[in-house]
Motif scaffolding. Sequence first.
Motif, PDB file in Angstrom:
ATOM      1  N   ASN A  60      25.778  44.122  33.619  1.00  0.00           N
ATOM      2  CA  ASN A  60      27.157  44.399  34.046  1.00  0.00           C
ATOM      3  C   ASN A  60      27.050  45.357  35.218  1.00  0.00           C
ATOM      4  O   ASN A  60      27.225  46.567  35.069  1.00  0.00           O
ATOM      5  N   VAL A  61      26.752  44.806  36.386  1.00  0.00           N
ATOM      6  CA  VAL A  61      26.352  45.628  37.518  1.00  0.00           C
ATOM      7  C   VAL A  61      27.443  46.619  37.932  1.00  0.00           C
ATOM      8  O   VAL A  61      27.153  47.717  38.406  1.00  0.00           O
ATOM      9  N   ASN A  62      28.714  46.244  37.733  1.00  0.00           N
ATOM     10  CA  ASN A  62      29.778  47.165  38.130  1.00  0.00           C
ATOM     11  C   ASN A  62      30.048  48.248  37.100  1.00  0.00           C
ATOM     12  O   ASN A  62      30.939  49.076  37.288  1.00  0.00           O
ATOM     13  N   ARG A 104      22.710  42.934  54.871  1.00  0.00           N
ATOM     14  CA  ARG A 104      23.614  42.209  53.979  1.00  0.00           C
ATOM     15  C   ARG A 104      23.393  42.693  52.544  1.00  0.00           C
ATOM     16  O   ARG A 104      22.245  42.882  52.116  1.00  0.00           O
ATOM     17  N   ILE A 105      24.494  42.866  51.804  1.00  0.00           N
ATOM     18  CA  ILE A 105      24.433  43.367  50.438  1.00  0.00           C
ATOM     19  C   ILE A 105      25.202  42.425  49.506  1.00  0.00           C
ATOM     20  O   ILE A 105      26.329  42.030  49.801  1.00  0.00           O
ATOM     21  N   ARG A 106      24.556  42.089  48.385  1.00  0.00           N
ATOM     22  CA  ARG A 106      25.202  41.332  47.316  1.00  0.00           C
ATOM     23  C   ARG A 106      25.042  42.104  46.012  1.00  0.00           C
ATOM     24  O   ARG A 106      24.211  43.005  45.910  1.00  0.00           O
ATOM     25  N   TYR A 107      25.802  41.721  44.996  1.00  0.00           N
ATOM     26  CA  TYR A 107      25.603  42.284  43.650  1.00  0.00           C
ATOM     27  C   TYR A 107      25.984  41.252  42.612  1.00  0.00           C
ATOM     28  O   TYR A 107      26.855  40.415  42.824  1.00  0.00           O
ATOM     29  N   THR A 108      25.307  41.311  41.477  1.00  0.00           N
ATOM     30  CA  THR A 108      25.584  40.393  40.367  1.00  0.00           C
ATOM     31  C   THR A 108      24.908  40.945  39.110  1.00  0.00           C
ATOM     32  O   THR A 108      23.878  41.614  39.228  1.00  0.00           O
ATOM     33  N   THR A 109      25.458  40.781  37.900  1.00  0.00           N
ATOM     34  CA  THR A 109      26.680  40.049  37.597  1.00  0.00           C
ATOM     35  C   THR A 109      27.745  41.058  37.180  1.00  0.00           C
ATOM     36  O   THR A 109      27.444  42.011  36.466  1.00  0.00           O
ATOM     37  N   SER A 110      28.982  40.834  37.582  1.00  0.00           N
ATOM     38  CA  SER A 110      30.064  41.762  37.273  1.00  0.00           C
ATOM     39  C   SER A 110      30.737  41.400  35.959  1.00  0.00           C
ATOM     40  O   SER A 110      30.655  40.268  35.483  1.00  0.00           O
ATOM     41  N   HIS A 111      31.429  42.388  35.386  1.00  0.00           N
ATOM     42  CA  HIS A 111      32.260  42.160  34.202  1.00  0.00           C
ATOM     43  C   HIS A 111      33.690  42.548  34.565  1.00  0.00           C
ATOM     44  O   HIS A 111      33.917  43.617  35.152  1.00  0.00           O
ATOM     45  N   PRO A 112      34.674  41.716  34.236  1.00  0.00           N
ATOM     46  CA  PRO A 112      36.060  42.024  34.624  1.00  0.00           C
ATOM     47  C   PRO A 112      36.589  43.353  34.084  1.00  0.00           C
ATOM     48  O   PRO A 112      37.456  43.963  34.716  1.00  0.00           O
ATOM     49  N   ARG A 113      36.061  43.810  32.960  1.00  0.00           N
ATOM     50  CA  ARG A 113      36.603  45.031  32.355  1.00  0.00           C
ATOM     51  C   ARG A 113      36.409  46.260  33.237  1.00  0.00           C
ATOM     52  O   ARG A 113      37.159  47.227  33.130  1.00  0.00           O
ATOM     53  N   GLU A 114      35.404  46.255  34.091  1.00  0.00           N
ATOM     54  CA  GLU A 114      35.121  47.434  34.897  1.00  0.00           C
ATOM     55  C   GLU A 114      35.151  47.145  36.396  1.00  0.00           C
ATOM     56  O   GLU A 114      34.459  47.799  37.171  1.00  0.00           O
ATOM     57  N   THR A 162      36.809  47.976  39.189  1.00  0.00           N
ATOM     58  CA  THR A 162      37.753  49.025  39.548  1.00  0.00           C
ATOM     59  C   THR A 162      38.377  48.798  40.923  1.00  0.00           C
ATOM     60  O   THR A 162      37.877  48.012  41.735  1.00  0.00           O
ATOM     61  N   GLN A 163      39.440  49.547  41.186  1.00  0.00           N
ATOM     62  CA  GLN A 163      40.069  49.491  42.500  1.00  0.00           C
ATOM     63  C   GLN A 163      39.124  50.022  43.570  1.00  0.00           C
ATOM     64  O   GLN A 163      39.134  49.545  44.713  1.00  0.00           O
ATOM     65  N   ARG A 164      38.279  50.979  43.211  1.00  0.00           N
ATOM     66  CA  ARG A 164      37.293  51.501  44.170  1.00  0.00           C
ATOM     67  C   ARG A 164      36.336  50.389  44.605  1.00  0.00           C
ATOM     68  O   ARG A 164      35.954  50.306  45.770  1.00  0.00           O
ATOM     69  N   LEU A 165      35.960  49.533  43.666  1.00  0.00           N
ATOM     70  CA  LEU A 165      35.066  48.430  44.009  1.00  0.00           C
ATOM     71  C   LEU A 165      35.802  47.392  44.859  1.00  0.00           C
ATOM     72  O   LEU A 165      35.240  46.845  45.807  1.00  0.00           O
ATOM     73  N   VAL A 166      37.050  47.137  44.532  1.00  0.00           N
ATOM     74  CA  VAL A 166      37.873  46.248  45.363  1.00  0.00           C
ATOM     75  C   VAL A 166      37.940  46.786  46.785  1.00  0.00           C
ATOM     76  O   VAL A 166      37.712  46.055  47.764  1.00  0.00           O
ATOM     77  N   ASP A 167      38.224  48.080  46.921  1.00  0.00           N
ATOM     78  CA  ASP A 167      38.326  48.696  48.246  1.00  0.00           C
ATOM     79  C   ASP A 167      37.008  48.642  49.015  1.00  0.00           C
ATOM     80  O   ASP A 167      36.995  48.599  50.250  1.00  0.00           O
ATOM     81  N   ALA A 168      35.879  48.662  48.263  1.00  0.00           N
ATOM     82  CA  ALA A 168      34.572  48.603  48.919  1.00  0.00           C
ATOM     83  C   ALA A 168      34.411  47.314  49.713  1.00  0.00           C
ATOM     84  O   ALA A 168      33.731  47.281  50.746  1.00  0.00           O
ATOM     85  N   ILE A 192      42.628  40.913  39.253  1.00  0.00           N
ATOM     86  CA  ILE A 192      41.433  41.317  40.004  1.00  0.00           C
ATOM     87  C   ILE A 192      41.232  40.392  41.200  1.00  0.00           C
ATOM     88  O   ILE A 192      40.970  40.845  42.327  1.00  0.00           O
ATOM     89  N   ILE A 193      41.339  39.096  40.951  1.00  0.00           N
ATOM     90  CA  ILE A 193      41.174  38.119  42.027  1.00  0.00           C
ATOM     91  C   ILE A 193      42.212  38.351  43.123  1.00  0.00           C
ATOM     92  O   ILE A 193      41.893  38.332  44.325  1.00  0.00           O
ATOM     93  N   ARG A 194      43.451  38.594  42.722  1.00  0.00           N
ATOM     94  CA  ARG A 194      44.528  38.818  43.693  1.00  0.00           C
ATOM     95  C   ARG A 194      44.254  40.070  44.523  1.00  0.00           C
ATOM     96  O   ARG A 194      44.450  40.074  45.757  1.00  0.00           O
TER      97      ARG A 194
END
Length: 465
Positions: free
Chosen positions: A208-210, A242-252, A254-260, A298-300
């Motif tokens: 749960n990388v996030n 270039r930066i990627r990350y995986t795998t995320s979990h919807p529970r965490e 955050t808005q900070r990650l969205v803003d990133a 989250i998607i929105r």
Amino acid sequence: MSKKLYIKTFGCQMNEYDSTKIVDLLRATQSMDQIDNPDGADMILFNTCSIREKAQEKVFHDLGRVRALKKMNPDLLIGVGGCVASQEGENIIQRAPYVDIVFGPQTLHRLPQLIEARKISGKPQVDISFPEIEKFDYLPESLAYSDRRKGNVSAFVSIMEGCSKYCSFCVVPYTRGEEVSRPLREVLMEVVSLADQGIKEITLLGQNVNAYSGAIESEEEESMADLALLLAYINEVPGIERIRYTTSHPREFTQRLVDAHKKVNKLVNHVHLPVQSGSDRVLAAMKRGYTVLEYKSIIRNLRSVCPDMSFTSDFIIGFPGETEADFNATMKLIEEIGFDDSFSFIYSQRPGTPAADLPDDIPHKIKQERLLKVQEKIKYQASIACKNMVGTIQRILVEGSSRKNPKELCGRTDNNRMVYFSGDLNKTGHFVDVKITTASSKLLRGEIVQSIVEPSSFIEHNFCH
């Protein structure tokens, strides 16, 4: 004289990362060189995955196949690592007594000691304990350009281990332990080292990388870094493009990650966010900890900061009690979000998980039909997404030559699409602009229109699948 190591990896990117570390470790401590065939090996290792039943049984099938090699060479060492090892432990020795070493994901760094103990005692060695993040303190520095991996332009970096979510279908918390994050400084040091070796693209890994929460060393009160802060720091590392990350979990998420995704310019416009089901009832039975509405939110939010964001996901089809209405809700969500790729599987009962006790009265034929519908739908959406890219100019990291046509180069877009195009092999390691000319469901073809980044001087041949 060096010894020969054969290692076979099952399952996820975390296991691929661990196998890379095992190769580096045994090369440094046992003078072992990796080979592609178990024949003639001094040590054979299976780095396993127990997420799905078939993968687990395949391990024992492969063990049976190498048993004859053990008879011909009694000094051959056979080891089983990873999640099947963690779950089965001593049972592996009982079922396959010719196995010498069994180790878990968190004890791979102890392989040299286990090998020595096996040689001295003459008895099989088992260590499937959970010493948290200790293994990273005992592994050699990442060797992106060892002989086996010359030409790589991207690399995995594990930033956290384990899982504390305890979804009802999943064995990971029991095989890899609770979530534990590496300190911020350690992660950054590994990234800098890889950049110094010419790596251009980093993929951050975690179950749960996030959920990452790495300690920040300071003379003052200890503080913690989340994934958003880690991404911001890696964004400043010279050489990493270039930066990627995986795998995320919807529970965490955050808005900070969205803003990133708006602020971190090297972060790709692709997110893999497993949803598993489009039914709130099934999600509750899975103990996922979110609703469909929360997932869609989250998607929105991500699309609000990055309108062209590409989304992929995981789906479990035929979870115990899944009704036709539940399945239709999943199909509806797939269409609404527009997922353009997925890992989708029929539910596989895993011993010891809460879901294993749930009544499962869905005929296997129905499960297969539902899985096919999901896969066909996502394949169709993938083909539309690819066709919409025709005529666009994409920034591609050139990975090397195509295996099918050595005269062609290949590389990936930000949204993780493989592109094939003509060009000189010395462009490997470059970022180039490619205009997409044709498309299929997953693959794109194009032509170079501009070179963006100068190549690393020591990049050598590499091949893409």
